[in-house]
Design an enzyme around this catalytic site. Structure first.
Site, mmCIF file in Angstrom:
data_model
loop_
_atom_site.group_PDB
_atom_site.id
_atom_site.type_symbol
_atom_site.label_atom_id
_atom_site.label_comp_id
_atom_site.label_asym_id
_atom_site.label_seq_id
_atom_site.Cartn_x
_atom_site.Cartn_y
_atom_site.Cartn_z
ATOM 1 N N SER A 154 0.801 -1.265 -0.036
ATOM 2 C CA SER A 154 0.016 0.123 -0.088
ATOM 3 C C SER A 154 0.943 1.061 -0.015
ATOM 4 C CB SER A 154 -0.819 0.090 1.336
ATOM 5 O OG SER A 154 -1.848 1.114 1.383
ATOM 6 N N TYR A 167 -2.217 -0.716 10.557
ATOM 7 C CA TYR A 167 -2.165 -0.940 9.076
ATOM 8 C C TYR A 167 -0.849 -0.602 8.506
ATOM 9 C CZ TYR A 167 -3.773 -1.246 4.073
ATOM 10 O OH TYR A 167 -3.823 -1.399 2.911
#
Length: 277
Positions: A154, A167
């Site tokens: 990501s 995350y």
């Protein structure tokens, strides 16, 4: 935006259309979209995720011969089971050419409020489960002097924003681990690509974990206005054929990666004022 290649390889690379591709997180979102594209290409694919019923649905919607699609349910948090899952995957056709690590979960919680069991759960799936599955398939790749490990990371593996501390930590950890693995795999002719999506319209925000582990159940602004998983997959696959070391696909948010390199202070000032959901 793409960075570098995986170096000169001695082994013979297969094209993706001629490969056995094992996809985790294949029951929805990016994994599902990529399963459809790989099946259209003629690749043999193995679909993995926790929900067998959803994997069966994806299998039914894939194109090409039914015998070219297999299902292996797995839970990335159950790391002790993953060596056995790798053996199952290899047994499907006697080989696996590509492992596409896509399974994972997101978060919407303030760092100071996130409960430790929830933090551990996210790390267990996103980081420990992903590397455990990779370790399970690597002996097969090394023995064959051929293989391709793809990791859907990501942009959050490069920067940090509000509400995503664990995350982001899991994605930063993936970046470091797979950068090291890439260097170790050159001599074995195994390629490693890290894919850093920006916003993609999937259910990942809906399924994000809050501070106490409840489901967030809301679509973030970034995801709701983003490219579809199908568009993302179509953009990604040609880049995977080139086996680039790092691949960035998204909208204006991709510029934050460059901004952090050029001026971390400026990026911090931008994010400080940004509305983050």
């Amino acid at each position: 935006m793409e960075q570098g290649g995986n170096g000169k390889q001695k082994g013979k690379r297969k094209s993706l259309r001629d490969s056995v591709v094992w996809i985790t997180g294949a029951s929805s979102g990016i994994g599902e979209a990529m399963a459809y594209d790989f099946s259209r290409m003629g690749a043999r694919i193995i679909l993995s995720a926790r929900r067998t019923d959803e994997l069966e649905r994806v299998k039914r919607n894939c194109e090409g011969p039914e015998e070219n699609i297999r299902i292996i349910p797995l839970d990335l948090s159950e790391t002790d089971s993953l060596t056995g899952k790798a053996s199952e995957a290899i047994a499907c056709w006697g080989e696996v050419d590509v492992l596409l690590n896509n399974g994972g979960m997101s978060q919407r919680a303030l760092a100071a409020e996130a409960e430790m069991p929830v933090i551990r759960r996210i790390m267990e799936v996103n980081f420990f489960g992903t590397i455990a599955l990779t370790q399970a398939i690597l002996p097969h790749f090394i023995a064959r002097k051929s293989g391709y490990v793809i990791v859907i990371s990501s942009v959050m593996g490069k920067i940090g924003t509000k509400y995503r501390s664990t995350y982001a930590a899991s994605k930063h950890a993936l970046q470091g681990w797979y950068d090291c693995l890439r260097q170790e795999m050159y001599e074995h002719d195994v390629d490693v690509s890290l894919v850093c999506p920006g916003f993609v319209k999937t259910s990942i925000t809906l399924n994000s974990l809050t501070a106490d582990g409840k489901t967030y159940a809301r679509m973030g602004d970034g995801q709701s206005k983003a490219m579809s998983a199908e568009t993302f997959s179509r953009k990604l696959i040609p880049k995977l054929e080139k086996r680039k070391a790092e691949i960035f696909i998204g909208g204006p948010e991709i510029a934050t990666v460059w901004l952090k390199r050029l001026s971390p202070a400026l990026l911090n000032a931008v994010l400080k004022r940004a509305k983050v959901t």
